[in-house]
Design an enzyme around this catalytic site. Structure first.
Site, PDB file in Angstrom:
ATOM      1  N   LEU A   8       0.823  -1.221   0.000  1.00 24.98           N
ATOM      2  CA  LEU A   8       0.000   0.000   0.000  1.00 24.98           C
ATOM      3  C   LEU A   8       0.858   1.272   0.000  1.00 24.98           C
ATOM      4  O   LEU A   8       0.314   2.367  -0.172  1.00 24.98           O
ATOM      5  CB  LEU A   8      -0.968  -0.002   1.187  1.00 24.98           C
ATOM      6  CG  LEU A   8      -2.057  -1.080   1.126  1.00 24.98           C
ATOM      7  CD1 LEU A   8      -2.913  -1.054   2.393  1.00 24.98           C
ATOM      8  CD2 LEU A   8      -2.949  -0.902  -0.103  1.00 24.98           C
TER       9      LEU A   8
ATOM     10  N   ASP B 247       9.233  -9.033   3.159  1.00 21.51           N
ATOM     11  CA  ASP B 247       9.028  -9.109   1.705  1.00 21.51           C
ATOM     12  C   ASP B 247       9.672  -7.947   0.956  1.00 21.51           C
ATOM     13  O   ASP B 247       9.616  -6.795   1.394  1.00 21.51           O
ATOM     14  CB  ASP B 247       7.550  -9.157   1.344  1.00 21.51           C
ATOM     15  CG  ASP B 247       7.392  -9.313  -0.155  1.00 21.51           C
ATOM     16  OD1 ASP B 247       7.855 -10.333  -0.682  1.00 21.51           O
ATOM     17  OD2 ASP B 247       6.877  -8.399  -0.802  1.00 21.51           O
TER      18      ASP B 247
ATOM     19  N   HIS C 266       4.638 -15.633  -3.262  1.00 21.77           N
ATOM     20  CA  HIS C 266       4.767 -15.664  -4.730  1.00 21.77           C
ATOM     21  C   HIS C 266       5.623 -16.797  -5.304  1.00 21.77           C
ATOM     22  O   HIS C 266       6.682 -16.551  -5.883  1.00 21.77           O
ATOM     23  CB  HIS C 266       5.239 -14.311  -5.257  1.00 21.77           C
ATOM     24  CG  HIS C 266       6.321 -13.622  -4.454  1.00 21.77           C
ATOM     25  ND1 HIS C 266       7.489 -14.228  -4.060  1.00 21.77           N
ATOM     26  CD2 HIS C 266       6.398 -12.344  -3.988  1.00 21.77           C
ATOM     27  CE1 HIS C 266       8.237 -13.367  -3.389  1.00 21.77           C
ATOM     28  NE2 HIS C 266       7.590 -12.224  -3.332  1.00 21.77           N
TER      29      HIS C 266
ATOM     30  N   ASP D 178       0.453  -9.568  -4.619  1.00 19.98           N
ATOM     31  CA  ASP D 178       1.731  -8.834  -4.677  1.00 19.98           C
ATOM     32  C   ASP D 178       1.534  -7.510  -5.435  1.00 19.98           C
ATOM     33  O   ASP D 178       2.396  -7.057  -6.186  1.00 19.98           O
ATOM     34  CB  ASP D 178       2.849  -9.668  -5.317  1.00 19.98           C
ATOM     35  CG  ASP D 178       4.238  -9.084  -5.042  1.00 19.98           C
ATOM     36  OD1 ASP D 178       4.333  -8.085  -4.298  1.00 19.98           O
ATOM     37  OD2 ASP D 178       5.221  -9.621  -5.580  1.00 19.98           O
TER      38      ASP D 178
END
Ligand SMILES: [Zn+2]
Length: 428
Positions: free
Chosen positions: A58, A149, A229, A302
């Site tokens: 975000l 991440d 992912h 993602d």
């Protein structure tokens, strides 16, 4: 607020009316009536529990020019999401109770989806020492998913300690599996095509080596591990092996890894630069099969908005990452439903039920049944549209699906009985 949804098809099955009252599903059945209700005509629309994203960037705090909690929440609601996990690689990094509470509050203010902050595993994502995992778990944000991440927790001793800590918190480490010493300067999937295009390769082994190491560590410690992912056929095989041995490992695949391949790099358009990179046809087939079989548990976007100056440059200078929230369900319809690999219950399982369970979200991923939260979406599966980046709610424009026709349109989204999307438009 009372809403009567007329003639929807729960999980794509027989048409039924769904009555929402006081934030809950009051009834599901034929020919319901409620004189006080606002009526929504849902003939032909598929009803699914609201989607849950385990992996959203975000960008707030720090890069509000690329996305904010509010614009990202709006994009999420339009995509049928009712909860998103906000990744920790913001500026400042979400590695303290203060920052995760700030993000959580911004999500409450936006009021379009439940914004669930992810806490960093290590201070500043530097991979040197553990962040305040317990304080983040105990904060108002109730963090249960921890991830560096963008960076891999590469030090095996630190990863082991992180797994031990999150076990005590009923949490999970979400690993960005990338052995950094094998991907220095990497630009795209390593193979014939990277050699021909003259771009440094990102080998499948750099992902698979970390997943193999981490499932062994998670098994040894008895902790939960989540793999972000997953992009290669070999990763699916390692996960299958680990699950067969009883390791508590879950995994996600992105919409772009379900649809796109390294062929997209041919035009050197940086919109297709992403980490991990787009892989081969065989990898795409394997991750689809893995998702269909449940070896891969979830679809996670993602969603990675980037400002124009970070993306519209030479390939080597562009940041990796692509938008995902608004098209994720359409891509899953195209790659999994229209191909016969998943039915609508399967879609609900992989995009709502399992991600909610992984994130320990008790009020999401619930069945469409009386007494349950009125948190759901209505999808027109027959609608097809060409993706126009200028029309997206995200503040950024880096959609890899620009100009591509995709099936399925989210018509309505409800969060605890409150409409967040009506007739394909966000309500706030
Ligand atoms: Zn990542």
């Amino acid at each position: 607020m009372t809403v009567l949804i007329r003639g929807a098809r729960p999980y794509g099955e027989d048409a039924a009316d769904i009555l929402l009252r006081d934030g809950h599903v009051a009834a599901v059945g034929g020919s319901l009536s409620a004189p006080d209700a606002e009526v929504v005509d849902a003939a032909g629309l598929v009803a699914l529990p609201g989607l849950v994203d385990l992996h959203t960037h975000l960008r707030e705090p720090g890069r509000e020019d690329a996305e904010t909690v509010e614009t990202g929440s709006r994009a999420a609601a339009l995509g049928g999401y009712t909860a998103v996990h906000a990744m920790a690689n913001t500026d400042p990094v979400a590695d303290t109770a203060g920052v995760v509470e700030q993000v959580w509050r911004l999500g409450q203010q936006a009021g379009l989806v439940d914004v669930v902050p992810v806490g960093a595993v290590t201070v500043g994502l530097r991979g040197e020492r553990l962040a305040e995992l317990g304080a983040m778990a105990d904060s108002a944000a109730r963090v249960r998913v921890f991830s560096d991440d963008g960076m891999c927790v590469a030090d095996p001793a630190l990863m082991r300690r992180a797994l031990e800590y999150v076990k005590a918190l009923d949490g999970v480490v979400a690993q960005h599996a990338e052995e950094p010493r094998l991907t220095t300067g990497a630009q795209m999937h390593e193979g014939d095509r990277s050699a021909r295009l003259g771009l440094t390769g990102w080998p499948a082994a750099a992902e698979e080596a970390i997943i193999a190491r981490d499932v062994l560590l998670a098994g040894h410690v008895g902790a939960r591990l989540h793999v972000c992912h997953v992009s290669t056929a070999g990763s699916v095989e390692i996960l299958r092996w680990a699950k067969s041995r009883g390791v508590q490992v879950t995994a996600e695949v992105t919409p772009h890894h379900l649809l796109l391949t390294d062929e997209c790099a041919e035009g050197y358009d940086p919109v297709f630069k992403v980490n991990p990179p787009l892989r081969t046809d065989a990898d795409v087939a394997a991750v689809r099969r893995g998702l269909a079989e449940g070896v891969i548990d979830a679809v996670a976007t993602d969603h990675a908005p980037h400002a124009v100056e970070d993306k519209e440059s030479e390939w080597a200078g562009a940041r990796p990452g692509m938008l995902g929230l608004e098209q994720a369900l359409s891509v899953v319809v195209a790659t999994m439903v229209e191909t016969g690999l998943l039915d609508w219950r399967g879609v609900a399982d992989r995009m709502s039920v399992r991600p909610a369970a992984i994130g320990r979200l008790e009020t999401h991923g619930r069945p469409l049944a009386p007494g349950e939260p009125a948190t759901l979406l209505l999808l027109d599966p027959a609608a097809r549209a060409v993706v126009d980046p200028a029309a997206l709610a995200s503040r950024s424009r880096n959609s890899p699906y620009a100009g591509r026709e995709l099936p399925g349109r989210v018509v309505h989204t409800f969060l605890r009985g409150v409409p967040t999307v009506t007739d394909g438009k966000a309500t706030r």
